[in-house]
Design a protein around this motif. Structure first.
Motif, PDB file in Angstrom:
ATOM      1  N   LYS A 252      14.622 -15.054   3.771  1.00 41.46           N
ATOM      2  CA  LYS A 252      14.647 -14.927   2.315  1.00 41.46           C
ATOM      3  C   LYS A 252      13.221 -14.833   1.796  1.00 41.46           C
ATOM      4  O   LYS A 252      12.256 -15.048   2.533  1.00 41.46           O
ATOM      5  CB  LYS A 252      15.368 -16.109   1.673  1.00 41.46           C
ATOM      6  CG  LYS A 252      14.679 -17.462   1.857  1.00 41.46           C
ATOM      7  CD  LYS A 252      15.518 -18.572   1.245  1.00 41.46           C
ATOM      8  CE  LYS A 252      14.938 -19.937   1.576  1.00 41.46           C
ATOM      9  NZ  LYS A 252      15.814 -21.017   1.100  1.00 41.46           N
ATOM     10  N   GLN A 253      13.140 -14.514   0.534  1.00 40.88           N
ATOM     11  CA  GLN A 253      11.894 -14.558  -0.203  1.00 40.88           C
ATOM     12  C   GLN A 253      12.137 -15.496  -1.378  1.00 40.88           C
ATOM     13  O   GLN A 253      13.235 -15.504  -1.947  1.00 40.88           O
ATOM     14  CB  GLN A 253      11.512 -13.151  -0.675  1.00 40.88           C
ATOM     15  CG  GLN A 253      10.091 -13.041  -1.148  1.00 40.88           C
ATOM     16  CD  GLN A 253       9.713 -11.614  -1.510  1.00 40.88           C
ATOM     17  OE1 GLN A 253      10.442 -10.935  -2.212  1.00 40.88           O
ATOM     18  NE2 GLN A 253       8.570 -11.173  -1.030  1.00 40.88           N
ATOM     19  N   VAL A 254      11.134 -16.304  -1.720  1.00 38.08           N
ATOM     20  CA  VAL A 254      11.292 -17.290  -2.788  1.00 38.08           C
ATOM     21  C   VAL A 254      10.243 -17.055  -3.864  1.00 38.08           C
ATOM     22  O   VAL A 254       9.062 -16.862  -3.553  1.00 38.08           O
ATOM     23  CB  VAL A 254      11.158 -18.731  -2.232  1.00 38.08           C
ATOM     24  CG1 VAL A 254      11.221 -19.752  -3.358  1.00 38.08           C
ATOM     25  CG2 VAL A 254      12.224 -19.013  -1.191  1.00 38.08           C
TER      26      VAL A 254
ATOM     27  N   LYS B  39      16.735 -13.155  -2.032  1.00 37.63           N
ATOM     28  CA  LYS B  39      15.676 -13.698  -2.886  1.00 37.63           C
ATOM     29  C   LYS B  39      16.232 -14.888  -3.662  1.00 37.63           C
ATOM     30  O   LYS B  39      17.378 -14.865  -4.089  1.00 37.63           O
ATOM     31  CB  LYS B  39      15.189 -12.647  -3.879  1.00 37.63           C
ATOM     32  CG  LYS B  39      14.345 -11.562  -3.260  1.00 37.63           C
ATOM     33  CD  LYS B  39      14.182 -10.423  -4.223  1.00 37.63           C
ATOM     34  CE  LYS B  39      14.575  -9.088  -3.670  1.00 37.63           C
ATOM     35  NZ  LYS B  39      15.847  -8.901  -3.056  1.00 37.63           N
ATOM     36  N   VAL B  40      15.393 -15.902  -3.851  1.00 33.04           N
ATOM     37  CA  VAL B  40      15.785 -17.103  -4.581  1.00 33.04           C
ATOM     38  C   VAL B  40      14.699 -17.378  -5.617  1.00 33.04           C
ATOM     39  O   VAL B  40      13.506 -17.264  -5.318  1.00 33.04           O
ATOM     40  CB  VAL B  40      15.923 -18.316  -3.625  1.00 33.04           C
ATOM     41  CG1 VAL B  40      16.277 -19.567  -4.395  1.00 33.04           C
ATOM     42  CG2 VAL B  40      16.950 -18.027  -2.550  1.00 33.04           C
TER      43      VAL B  40
ATOM     44  N   LEU C  18      13.192 -20.285  -8.073  1.00 35.74           N
ATOM     45  CA  LEU C  18      13.153 -21.727  -8.295  1.00 35.74           C
ATOM     46  C   LEU C  18      12.162 -22.038  -9.409  1.00 35.74           C
ATOM     47  O   LEU C  18      11.453 -21.153  -9.887  1.00 35.74           O
ATOM     48  CB  LEU C  18      12.746 -22.438  -7.000  1.00 35.74           C
ATOM     49  CG  LEU C  18      13.592 -22.102  -5.770  1.00 35.74           C
ATOM     50  CD1 LEU C  18      12.975 -22.705  -4.520  1.00 35.74           C
ATOM     51  CD2 LEU C  18      15.024 -22.568  -5.964  1.00 35.74           C
TER      52      LEU C  18
ATOM     53  N   ASP D 223      14.587 -19.139   6.476  1.00 29.23           N
ATOM     54  CA  ASP D 223      14.989 -20.122   5.473  1.00 29.23           C
ATOM     55  C   ASP D 223      14.382 -21.497   5.756  1.00 29.23           C
ATOM     56  O   ASP D 223      13.854 -22.146   4.854  1.00 29.23           O
ATOM     57  CB  ASP D 223      16.512 -20.264   5.435  1.00 29.23           C
ATOM     58  CG  ASP D 223      17.216 -19.013   4.943  1.00 29.23           C
ATOM     59  OD1 ASP D 223      16.568 -17.963   4.729  1.00 29.23           O
ATOM     60  OD2 ASP D 223      18.449 -19.089   4.768  1.00 29.23           O
TER      61      ASP D 223
ATOM     62  N   ASP E  26      11.979 -23.560   3.299  1.00 29.58           N
ATOM     63  CA  ASP E  26      12.541 -24.803   2.772  1.00 29.58           C
ATOM     64  C   ASP E  26      11.599 -25.994   2.965  1.00 29.58           C
ATOM     65  O   ASP E  26      11.683 -26.980   2.222  1.00 29.58           O
ATOM     66  CB  ASP E  26      13.901 -25.098   3.399  1.00 29.58           C
ATOM     67  CG  ASP E  26      14.987 -24.152   2.903  1.00 29.58           C
ATOM     68  OD1 ASP E  26      14.755 -23.427   1.907  1.00 29.58           O
ATOM     69  OD2 ASP E  26      16.078 -24.125   3.523  1.00 29.58           O
TER      70      ASP E  26
ATOM     71  N   THR F 178       9.770 -25.498  -0.360  1.00 29.29           N
ATOM     72  CA  THR F 178      10.519 -25.388  -1.629  1.00 29.29           C
ATOM     73  C   THR F 178      11.885 -26.073  -1.605  1.00 29.29           C
ATOM     74  O   THR F 178      12.617 -26.008  -2.594  1.00 29.29           O
ATOM     75  CB  THR F 178      10.737 -23.911  -1.992  1.00 29.29           C
ATOM     76  OG1 THR F 178      11.502 -23.280  -0.967  1.00 29.29           O
ATOM     77  CG2 THR F 178       9.410 -23.194  -2.150  1.00 29.29           C
TER      78      THR F 178
END
Length: 112
Positions: free
Chosen positions: A2-4, A48-49, A51, A99, A103, A106
């Protein structure tokens, strides 16, 4: 994979501004990422997430941790043409990466 994107909420950016800043971050981090991670991410639907943090200090601390962990990241600094002052740091983009790796930096943050 993923990308954050981590967004500062204290700047009170409107939704469109947040979207633009996240796009800047996504492209910036993507361009810095190793080809093997990008390829894997591309094959896994480009997750993508987004936050949030409340302050610049929190965002800078996350960047320090990402740097220490060797995680590709990109800090977005706004040009100041619209809603916020010039040189405001708005978003920290991380990855793409696994991930579990992202994590570490984040995992305790809440969704925007």
């Amino acid at each position: 994979m993923k990308q954050v994107m981590v967004v500062r909420t204290d700047l009170k950016m409107r939704k469109g501004k947040i979207a633009a800043q996240c796009c800047h971050g996504a492209i910036g981090a993507y361009k810095k990422s190793p080809k093997d991670k990008v390829k894997k991410w591309e094959n896994e639907a480009y997750a993508k997430v987004v936050l949030k943090v409340q302050t610049l200090d929190e965002l800078e601390e996350l960047k320090r941790i990402a740097d220490d962990e060797g995680i590709v990241n990109y800090l977005v600094v706004d040009a100041g043409r619209t809603q916020i002052p010039t040189s405001s740091v708005t978003v920290l983009a991380l990855g793409p990466d696994e991930d579990e790796i992202l994590d570490k930096v984040t995992g305790d943050l809440k969704l925007l």
